[in-house]
Design a protein around this motif. Structure first.
Motif, PDB file in Angstrom:
ATOM      1  N   ASP A 271     -15.168  -4.847   0.338  1.00  0.00           N
ATOM      2  CA  ASP A 271     -16.427  -4.580   1.033  1.00  0.00           C
ATOM      3  C   ASP A 271     -16.325  -3.402   1.996  1.00  0.00           C
ATOM      4  O   ASP A 271     -17.350  -2.834   2.394  1.00  0.00           O
ATOM      5  N   LEU A 272     -15.096  -3.021   2.365  1.00  0.00           N
ATOM      6  CA  LEU A 272     -14.884  -1.914   3.296  1.00  0.00           C
ATOM      7  C   LEU A 272     -14.509  -0.626   2.559  1.00  0.00           C
ATOM      8  O   LEU A 272     -13.887   0.263   3.141  1.00  0.00           O
ATOM      9  N   HIS A 273     -14.904  -0.527   1.283  1.00  0.00           N
ATOM     10  CA  HIS A 273     -14.437   0.599   0.479  1.00  0.00           C
ATOM     11  C   HIS A 273     -14.933   1.957   0.984  1.00  0.00           C
ATOM     12  O   HIS A 273     -14.361   2.989   0.651  1.00  0.00           O
ATOM     13  N   GLU A 274     -15.990   1.979   1.780  1.00  0.00           N
ATOM     14  CA  GLU A 274     -16.507   3.244   2.291  1.00  0.00           C
ATOM     15  C   GLU A 274     -15.901   3.613   3.652  1.00  0.00           C
ATOM     16  O   GLU A 274     -16.213   4.668   4.208  1.00  0.00           O
ATOM     17  N   TYR A 275     -15.049   2.741   4.196  1.00  0.00           N
ATOM     18  CA  TYR A 275     -14.449   2.983   5.502  1.00  0.00           C
ATOM     19  C   TYR A 275     -13.076   3.634   5.349  1.00  0.00           C
ATOM     20  O   TYR A 275     -12.460   3.562   4.282  1.00  0.00           O
ATOM     21  N   PRO A 276     -12.557   4.244   6.412  1.00  0.00           N
ATOM     22  CA  PRO A 276     -11.201   4.806   6.357  1.00  0.00           C
ATOM     23  C   PRO A 276     -10.178   3.705   6.061  1.00  0.00           C
ATOM     24  O   PRO A 276     -10.393   2.534   6.371  1.00  0.00           O
ATOM     25  N   ASP A 277      -9.043   4.107   5.478  1.00  0.00           N
ATOM     26  CA  ASP A 277      -8.017   3.135   5.118  1.00  0.00           C
ATOM     27  C   ASP A 277      -7.514   2.352   6.320  1.00  0.00           C
ATOM     28  O   ASP A 277      -7.110   1.184   6.185  1.00  0.00           O
ATOM     29  N   THR A 278      -7.526   2.973   7.508  1.00  0.00           N
ATOM     30  CA  THR A 278      -7.066   2.253   8.700  1.00  0.00           C
ATOM     31  C   THR A 278      -7.940   1.044   8.994  1.00  0.00           C
ATOM     32  O   THR A 278      -7.476   0.047   9.557  1.00  0.00           O
ATOM     33  N   VAL A 279      -9.206   1.128   8.629  1.00  0.00           N
ATOM     34  CA  VAL A 279     -10.127  -0.004   8.799  1.00  0.00           C
ATOM     35  C   VAL A 279     -10.058  -0.922   7.579  1.00  0.00           C
ATOM     36  O   VAL A 279      -9.958  -2.140   7.702  1.00  0.00           O
ATOM     37  N   ARG A 280     -10.088  -0.303   6.408  1.00  0.00           N
ATOM     38  CA  ARG A 280     -10.147  -1.083   5.170  1.00  0.00           C
ATOM     39  C   ARG A 280      -8.935  -1.985   5.001  1.00  0.00           C
ATOM     40  O   ARG A 280      -9.055  -3.148   4.587  1.00  0.00           O
ATOM     41  N   PHE A 281      -7.760  -1.472   5.310  1.00  0.00           N
ATOM     42  CA  PHE A 281      -6.523  -2.226   5.082  1.00  0.00           C
ATOM     43  C   PHE A 281      -5.920  -2.750   6.385  1.00  0.00           C
ATOM     44  O   PHE A 281      -4.709  -2.970   6.470  1.00  0.00           O
ATOM     45  N   ALA A 282      -6.772  -2.973   7.389  1.00  0.00           N
ATOM     46  CA  ALA A 282      -6.278  -3.431   8.688  1.00  0.00           C
ATOM     47  C   ALA A 282      -5.547  -4.766   8.579  1.00  0.00           C
ATOM     48  O   ALA A 282      -4.547  -4.995   9.266  1.00  0.00           O
ATOM     49  N   LEU A 283      -6.024  -5.663   7.731  1.00  0.00           N
ATOM     50  CA  LEU A 283      -5.372  -6.963   7.566  1.00  0.00           C
ATOM     51  C   LEU A 283      -3.926  -6.795   7.124  1.00  0.00           C
ATOM     52  O   LEU A 283      -3.019  -7.480   7.630  1.00  0.00           O
ATOM     53  N   ILE A 284      -3.702  -5.867   6.199  1.00  0.00           N
ATOM     54  CA  ILE A 284      -2.350  -5.610   5.704  1.00  0.00           C
ATOM     55  C   ILE A 284      -1.515  -4.914   6.776  1.00  0.00           C
ATOM     56  O   ILE A 284      -0.357  -5.267   7.019  1.00  0.00           O
ATOM     57  N   ASP A 285      -2.089  -3.942   7.454  1.00  0.00           N
ATOM     58  CA  ASP A 285      -1.336  -3.173   8.442  1.00  0.00           C
ATOM     59  C   ASP A 285      -0.933  -4.006   9.643  1.00  0.00           C
ATOM     60  O   ASP A 285       0.103  -3.748  10.275  1.00  0.00           O
ATOM     61  N   THR A 286      -1.732  -5.025   9.977  1.00  0.00           N
ATOM     62  CA  THR A 286      -1.482  -5.772  11.215  1.00  0.00           C
ATOM     63  C   THR A 286      -0.875  -7.152  11.005  1.00  0.00           C
ATOM     64  O   THR A 286      -0.066  -7.596  11.810  1.00  0.00           O
ATOM     65  N   SER A 287      -1.270  -7.842   9.918  1.00  0.00           N
ATOM     66  CA  SER A 287      -0.870  -9.244   9.781  1.00  0.00           C
ATOM     67  C   SER A 287      -0.014  -9.529   8.556  1.00  0.00           C
ATOM     68  O   SER A 287       0.954 -10.286   8.630  1.00  0.00           O
ATOM     69  N   LEU A 288      -0.373  -8.955   7.430  1.00  0.00           N
ATOM     70  CA  LEU A 288       0.320  -9.258   6.176  1.00  0.00           C
ATOM     71  C   LEU A 288       0.940  -7.972   5.632  1.00  0.00           C
ATOM     72  O   LEU A 288       0.558  -7.464   4.587  1.00  0.00           O
ATOM     73  N   SER A 289       1.911  -7.454   6.357  1.00  0.00           N
ATOM     74  CA  SER A 289       2.419  -6.112   6.087  1.00  0.00           C
ATOM     75  C   SER A 289       3.715  -6.074   5.296  1.00  0.00           C
ATOM     76  O   SER A 289       4.153  -4.998   4.888  1.00  0.00           O
ATOM     77  N   SER A 290       4.346  -7.232   5.074  1.00  0.00           N
ATOM     78  CA  SER A 290       5.595  -7.213   4.318  1.00  0.00           C
ATOM     79  C   SER A 290       5.314  -6.959   2.845  1.00  0.00           C
ATOM     80  O   SER A 290       4.208  -7.211   2.348  1.00  0.00           O
ATOM     81  N   ALA A 291       6.328  -6.457   2.135  1.00  0.00           N
ATOM     82  CA  ALA A 291       6.151  -6.200   0.698  1.00  0.00           C
ATOM     83  C   ALA A 291       5.766  -7.480  -0.029  1.00  0.00           C
ATOM     84  O   ALA A 291       4.928  -7.461  -0.936  1.00  0.00           O
ATOM     85  N   ARG A 292       6.362  -8.600   0.384  1.00  0.00           N
ATOM     86  CA  ARG A 292       6.042  -9.859  -0.294  1.00  0.00           C
ATOM     87  C   ARG A 292       4.601 -10.281  -0.043  1.00  0.00           C
ATOM     88  O   ARG A 292       3.901 -10.727  -0.958  1.00  0.00           O
ATOM     89  N   ASP A 293       4.120 -10.165   1.200  1.00  0.00           N
ATOM     90  CA  ASP A 293       2.746 -10.559   1.514  1.00  0.00           C
ATOM     91  C   ASP A 293       1.738  -9.720   0.732  1.00  0.00           C
ATOM     92  O   ASP A 293       0.761 -10.241   0.187  1.00  0.00           O
ATOM     93  N   ILE A 294       1.978  -8.395   0.695  1.00  0.00           N
ATOM     94  CA  ILE A 294       1.054  -7.510  -0.033  1.00  0.00           C
ATOM     95  C   ILE A 294       1.056  -7.855  -1.519  1.00  0.00           C
ATOM     96  O   ILE A 294       0.005  -7.915  -2.170  1.00  0.00           O
ATOM     97  N   TYR A 295       2.240  -8.110  -2.049  1.00  0.00           N
ATOM     98  CA  TYR A 295       2.376  -8.474  -3.468  1.00  0.00           C
ATOM     99  C   TYR A 295       1.632  -9.774  -3.758  1.00  0.00           C
ATOM    100  O   TYR A 295       0.897  -9.866  -4.752  1.00  0.00           O
ATOM    101  N   MET A 296       1.804 -10.768  -2.887  1.00  0.00           N
ATOM    102  CA  MET A 296       1.134 -12.055  -3.092  1.00  0.00           C
ATOM    103  C   MET A 296      -0.377 -11.888  -3.065  1.00  0.00           C
ATOM    104  O   MET A 296      -1.102 -12.497  -3.862  1.00  0.00           O
ATOM    105  N   LEU A 297      -0.889 -11.061  -2.142  1.00  0.00           N
ATOM    106  CA  LEU A 297      -2.331 -10.817  -2.099  1.00  0.00           C
ATOM    107  C   LEU A 297      -2.824 -10.221  -3.409  1.00  0.00           C
ATOM    108  O   LEU A 297      -3.878 -10.610  -3.922  1.00  0.00           O
ATOM    109  N   MET A 298      -2.051  -9.294  -3.961  1.00  0.00           N
ATOM    110  CA  MET A 298      -2.481  -8.632  -5.195  1.00  0.00           C
ATOM    111  C   MET A 298      -2.447  -9.590  -6.377  1.00  0.00           C
ATOM    112  O   MET A 298      -3.411  -9.661  -7.158  1.00  0.00           O
TER     113      MET A 298
END
Length: 662
Positions: A271-298
């Protein structure tokens, strides 16, 4: 038997004559209906009478068969094709001598198998099949546990359910039934059942603390488990730990919770596809930033992920690896969901980036492991579907390496008959084996639906469309329903749902639940169908992927067409075909778009109203023409899979037919 004979006579009298013939205007329909309701019914009664089981078991079979037969009456006796398939399966359950073949057949037709438990409950494989069902179809099995309470293996099946789906099972604890009584008895001697009961007594049914049953077993208090489960990010990471553990408790519930949480997170990123990546991927950058967490989300949110969302997350995942190779990462998590991630990279054209740091030997080893899974995994057919999807999207040397792995494993000695059957169809579908005219015929059979198929013997076509109460649900509903404000259609408001009836052309009725009454409306439509003794010819899902299981549960054997307009509908084929083996399904590999769904569905509905045959190749050309002014939608339509191009669905159908005719 007299009750069965009496009901059979009532069916015989529907055409006005008691002459052991079920009359229809068509000679072919008369022949097929007579074979089903006269010959098959007689045969099943005779086989049950002669089967080598005790008299109580025979009585149970006859009672169950009478219950199945009673579901057929004046309003739905025209659905003789689905009745014939069910009767044939009953006969297979009783007379097929090859236990392993019948076991495999019931595994790939699990939903129907669970409707016929009394007909195989004494077989040697019954316990193993039902333990398999505890993972693959737990909600259906839970509803059938009352039929198993007298079986010696009942405690084992009950324990399998608690160990696999404690959260789902907890909802049966609030009333007196076979599940709750069995668990309370078992809790006296089994630690996990005792802990399960304790969680229910303190935190009630549906508590997320059931997902942490293993932690409770290891000393976490019930209060701590309940509080911990309320934080989404903490729970996501904890479930990520649990899903990688050997011998976890609640595997299916944990997987479903990971899926649900991931889909919601992915939706927020989309839903944030029109926003900068710093906003769009804030959840990953701040809370779920490990390689495993990102992989699990995908991998757990793959059904809803936009192309740009996947590309952004893929790059963040590779950065989070910190120089670790992809194979080392996969090995570190036990190769968890590697086949899903591989398929995603194929779909989103990221194969080069995935394989760029692998040694020359590693892709072949990866493909060998994929083929090994055909032998080692409990659901080899699903593995074969993954292979079909991956192979179809690879190119060049990688495709040749996977082809080599498939052919090498196909030639390996000591394969079981069902493995040989699966490889035969897998290589045939992929056109890398000897091939067969059979597959050309199968493609032709799924190239469209003729008027006789979609109208049925009653000459009425019925569709049920499923809408859900969120912003997209309302937009889907309001935008689509406007298409029927014209002289060809008349609308009737029934409170929780709308009926739209054709005023010209064929007898077509469409039923849409209102998004504000998503569950009540769907149930009201179902109750109306039951009251009239009718079934929908088409099921259409118009919501996000986290709602799709609810829609799929309404599919019946009479569903000639299933359209999953949600993202990732392509992943639900096995369950769809289990509920309706002969249906033709339209699904998506990636994201479903409203504009595409509206155009596609309206084309289908209008062709049916006019009495035209549905020819998928022609329909796809027409939709592409209508989308020519919508470049994004036109590009995305390439990810919609027509039934005759759906190799995975064709593989599932071919394998089932092969088991039947082997």
């Amino acid at each position: 038997m007299s009750k069965i004979d009496n009901w059979q006579r009532q069916l015989d009298l529907i055409d006005g004559s008691l002459d052991r013939t079920i009359g229809f205007p068509s000679a072919e329909a008369t022949e097929r209906a007579t074979l089903t309701y006269i010959n098959r019914v007689d045969e099943i009664q005779q086989v049950i009478a002669e089967t080598d089981v005790n008299i109580l078991e025979r009585k149970q079979m006859l009672f169950e068969f009478y219950g199945i037969l009673r579901q057929i009456g004046r309003r739905n006796y025209a659905e003789f094709n689905s009745a014939s398939e069910r009767f044939d399966m009953i006969l297979h359950c009783i007379v097929m001598e090859d236990e392993d073949r019948l076991f495999q057949l019931l595994k790939v037709d699990l939903e129907r198998a669970l409707e016929l438990i009394p007909f195989f409950s004494q077989r040697k494989f019954a316990r193993f099949l039902l333990e398999y069902a505890a993972y693959e179809s737990p909600s259906s099995l839970l509803k059938k546990m009352g039929e198993l309470s007298h079986q010696a293996y009942f405690p084992d099946i009950l324990k399998a359910l608690v160990y696999t789906v404690p959260l789902q099972t907890s909802h049966y604890m609030s009333s007196s039934n076979a599940v709750s009584m069995g668990i309370r008895r078992g809790a006296e001697s089994d630690e996990v059942l005792a802990l399960f009961t304790a969680i229910y007594e303190q935190n009630a049914a549906g508590s997320k603390s059931f997902l942490l049953l293993r932690d409770v077993q290891n000393g976490t208090s019930l209060t701590e488990a309940e509080q911990f489960s309320r934080d989404r990010n903490d729970l996501f990471q904890k479930l990520g730990d649990l899903v990688l553990q050997e011998g976890m408790i609640g595997e299916r519930d944990i997987v479903e919770e990971l899926r649900y949480t991931s889909l919601h997170a992915i939706r927020e990123i989309n839903d944030l596809h029109e926003y900068p990546d710093t906003v769009r991927f804030a959840l990953i950058d701040t809370s779920l930033s490990s390689a495993r967490d990102i992989y699990m989300l995908m991998v757990y949110g793959h059904e809803e992920i936009f192309t740009t969302s996947f590309l952004g997350m893929f790059n963040k995942w590779k950065a989070a690896l910190g120089g670790q190779t992809i194979m080392n990462f996969w090995n570190g998590i036990g190769m968890h969901k590697y086949e899903v991630f591989l398929e995603m990279c194929v779909t989103y054209n990221m194969v080069p980036a995935l394989f760029e740091d692998m040694s020359p030997e590693e892709p072949k080893r990866l493909f060998d492991r994929l083929c090994d899974d055909l032998r080692t995994k409990s659901n080899p057919l699903q593995v074969a579907v993954n292979i079909v999807d991956i192979y179809s999207g690879l190119e060049g040397g990688l495709k040749e390496q996977l082809k080599t792995s498939i052919l090498e494993h196909m030639k390996a000695p000591d394969k079981k008959p069902e493995e040989k059957e699966l490889y035969k169809h897998l290589t045939g579908i992929l056109e890398i084996g000897k091939g067969s005219k059979y597959y050309a015929d199968l493609i032709a059979e799924n190239s469209g639906l003729g008027k006789e198929a979609y109208m049925g013997a009653d000459s009425v076509h019925i569709q049920q469309h499923f809408f859900y109460e969120d912003a997209d649900g309302w937009l889907n509903y309001e935008n689509f329903i406007k298409r029927f404000y014209n002289e060809n259609w008349q609308q009737f408001d029934h409170g929780s749902y709308i009926e739209i009836r054709a005023t010209r052309g064929q007898h077509v009725s469409l039923y849409f639940n209102k998004p504000s009454s998503e569950i009540a409306g769907q149930k009201a439509i179902r109750a109306m169908f039951d009251d009239k003794g009718i079934e929908p010819d088409a099921i259409v899902h118009r919501g996000h992927s986290y709602y799709v299981s609810e829609t799929i549960s309404y599919i019946t054997p009479e569903s000639e067409l299933v359209v999953l307009g949600s993202c990732g509908g392509y992943d639900h084929l096995s369950r769809i075909l289990g509920l309706s083996p002969n249906t033709q399904a339209i699904t998506t590999r990636q994201v479903g778009l409203r504009v595409i769904n509206d155009v596609l569905l309206l084309k289908i509905i209008e062709n049916i109203r006019k009495g035209n045959d549905l020819v998928w190749a022609d329909l796809w050309t027409e939709v592409q023409h209508d989308l020519r002014n919508y470049p994004e939608a036109l590009d995305q339509f390439s990810q919609y899979v027509a039934p005759h191009h759906n190799r995975s669905a064709l593989l599932i159908k071919a394998y089932k037919e092969g088991l039947l005719n082997r």
